[in-house]
Design an enzyme around this catalytic site. Structure first.
Site, short mmCIF file in Angstrom:
data_model
loop_
_atom_site.label_atom_id
_atom_site.label_comp_id
_atom_site.label_asym_id
_atom_site.label_seq_id
_atom_site.Cartn_x
_atom_site.Cartn_y
_atom_site.Cartn_z
N GLN A 187 43.35 42.06 41.82
CA GLN A 187 43.13 43.25 40.99
C GLN A 187 44.36 44.16 40.94
O GLN A 187 44.47 45.01 40.07
CB GLN A 187 41.91 44.05 41.48
CG GLN A 187 40.58 43.32 41.25
CD GLN A 187 39.40 44.11 41.75
OE1 GLN A 187 39.04 44.02 42.92
NE2 GLN A 187 38.80 44.90 40.89
N GLY A 207 35.27 48.20 47.17
CA GLY A 207 35.76 46.84 47.39
C GLY A 207 36.90 46.53 46.44
O GLY A 207 36.96 47.09 45.33
N HIS A 242 31.07 39.32 45.34
CA HIS A 242 31.74 39.89 44.15
C HIS A 242 33.25 39.74 44.29
O HIS A 242 33.93 39.29 43.35
CB HIS A 242 31.33 41.37 44.03
CG HIS A 242 32.03 42.13 42.94
ND1 HIS A 242 31.40 42.58 41.80
CD2 HIS A 242 33.33 42.52 42.82
CE1 HIS A 242 32.26 43.20 41.02
NE2 HIS A 242 33.45 43.19 41.62
N GLU A 243 33.78 40.10 45.46
CA GLU A 243 35.24 40.04 45.66
C GLU A 243 35.73 38.60 45.73
O GLU A 243 36.83 38.29 45.26
CB GLU A 243 35.65 40.82 46.92
CG GLU A 243 35.27 42.30 46.93
CD GLU A 243 35.72 43.08 45.71
OE1 GLU A 243 36.67 42.67 45.03
OE2 GLU A 243 35.08 44.11 45.40
N HIS A 299 36.46 37.28 42.37
CA HIS A 299 37.79 37.68 41.88
C HIS A 299 38.86 36.67 42.34
O HIS A 299 39.77 36.33 41.59
CB HIS A 299 38.19 39.05 42.43
CG HIS A 299 37.63 40.21 41.69
ND1 HIS A 299 37.97 40.49 40.38
CD2 HIS A 299 36.75 41.18 42.07
CE1 HIS A 299 37.33 41.59 40.00
NE2 HIS A 299 36.58 42.03 41.00
N CYS A 310 32.78 47.44 38.97
CA CYS A 310 34.06 46.84 39.36
C CYS A 310 35.19 47.74 38.87
O CYS A 310 35.15 48.21 37.72
CB CYS A 310 34.16 45.46 38.71
SG CYS A 310 35.73 44.62 39.04
N LEU A 311 36.17 47.96 39.71
CA LEU A 311 37.30 48.82 39.32
C LEU A 311 38.10 48.21 38.18
O LEU A 311 38.83 48.93 37.50
CB LEU A 311 38.20 49.08 40.53
CG LEU A 311 37.62 50.03 41.59
CD1 LEU A 311 38.49 50.05 42.83
CD2 LEU A 311 37.46 51.44 41.03
#
Ligand code: Y12
Ligand code: CO
Length: 171
Positions: free
Chosen positions: A50, A45, A137-138, A141, A95-96
């Site tokens: 990001q 994701g 989660h996204e 962001h 998370c990236l």
């Protein structure tokens, strides 16, 4: 094109994203770049912020039961709004933008979301399980929040200490 992923504590990750109003080739290029970047980094994701783009755009591509991350299972979600949520579930998230750190986070188990696709068509869909967790989660962001903000006070303190140590060691 693979883009650079912003990593905690980059301040841009705290910025709020804005709704997309034009569904044009530039948006399609953003979505394609997000996909290339997410796959390259072995993510499931990614939110546009990001990679430093302040648009309400996120993508999710979960792995299927056989362990394959198929393109046909890619979700492109633009200007999402949660209409309904219920239940609670806990999952060990990663998370990236916080590479190498995973921890349990509690979220709604089931959500109903309004969003747009890359062509500007509106959809209303219900998500349950891992995809529901990933969408939430996204969406965090897009509001400038990271999953580590949901940790308990003590866990967050330990995270900050370990993160600084790890950053020093990497220099
Ligand atoms: C459930 C919970 C959270 C999400 C959000 C999407 N998260 C990711 O895609 C995380 C990816 C990730 C990948 C990593 O790299 C590898 O595994 C090779 C990683 O590890 C390091 O960078 C060292 C950490 C996170 C979706 C669903
Ligand atoms: Co993330």
């Amino acid at each position: 094109m693979i883009r650079e992923i912003l990593v905690y504590p980059n301040k841009i990750l705290r910025e709020k994203s804005h709704d997309v109003t034009v569904f044009d080739e530039k948006l399609h290029q953003l979505l394609d770049d997000m996909y290339d970047t997410m796959i390259h980094k072995e993510g499931i994701g990614l939110a546009a912020i990001q990679i430093g783009v302040q648009d309400n755009v996120l993508i999710i591509n979960l792995v299927d039961e056989e362990g394959f991350q198929k393109f046909e299972n890619l979700h492109e979600i633009i200007n999402p709004v949660i209409l309904e949520k219920d239940g609670l579930t806990t999952y060990q998230e990663g998370c990236l933008s916080v590479p190498g750190y995973y921890d349990d986070v509690e979220r709604a188990e089931h959500i109903k979301v309004s969003y747009y696709d890359r062509h500007g068509s509106q959809h209303i869909k219900e998500f349950t399980g891992l995809i529901s967790i990933a969408v939430q989660h996204e969406m965090d962001h897009l509001r400038g929040h990271l999953f580590i903000e949901k940790l308990s006070y003590l866990k967050r303190k330990k995270f900050e200490k370990d993160w600084k140590k790890q950053q020093k060691a990497g220099k």
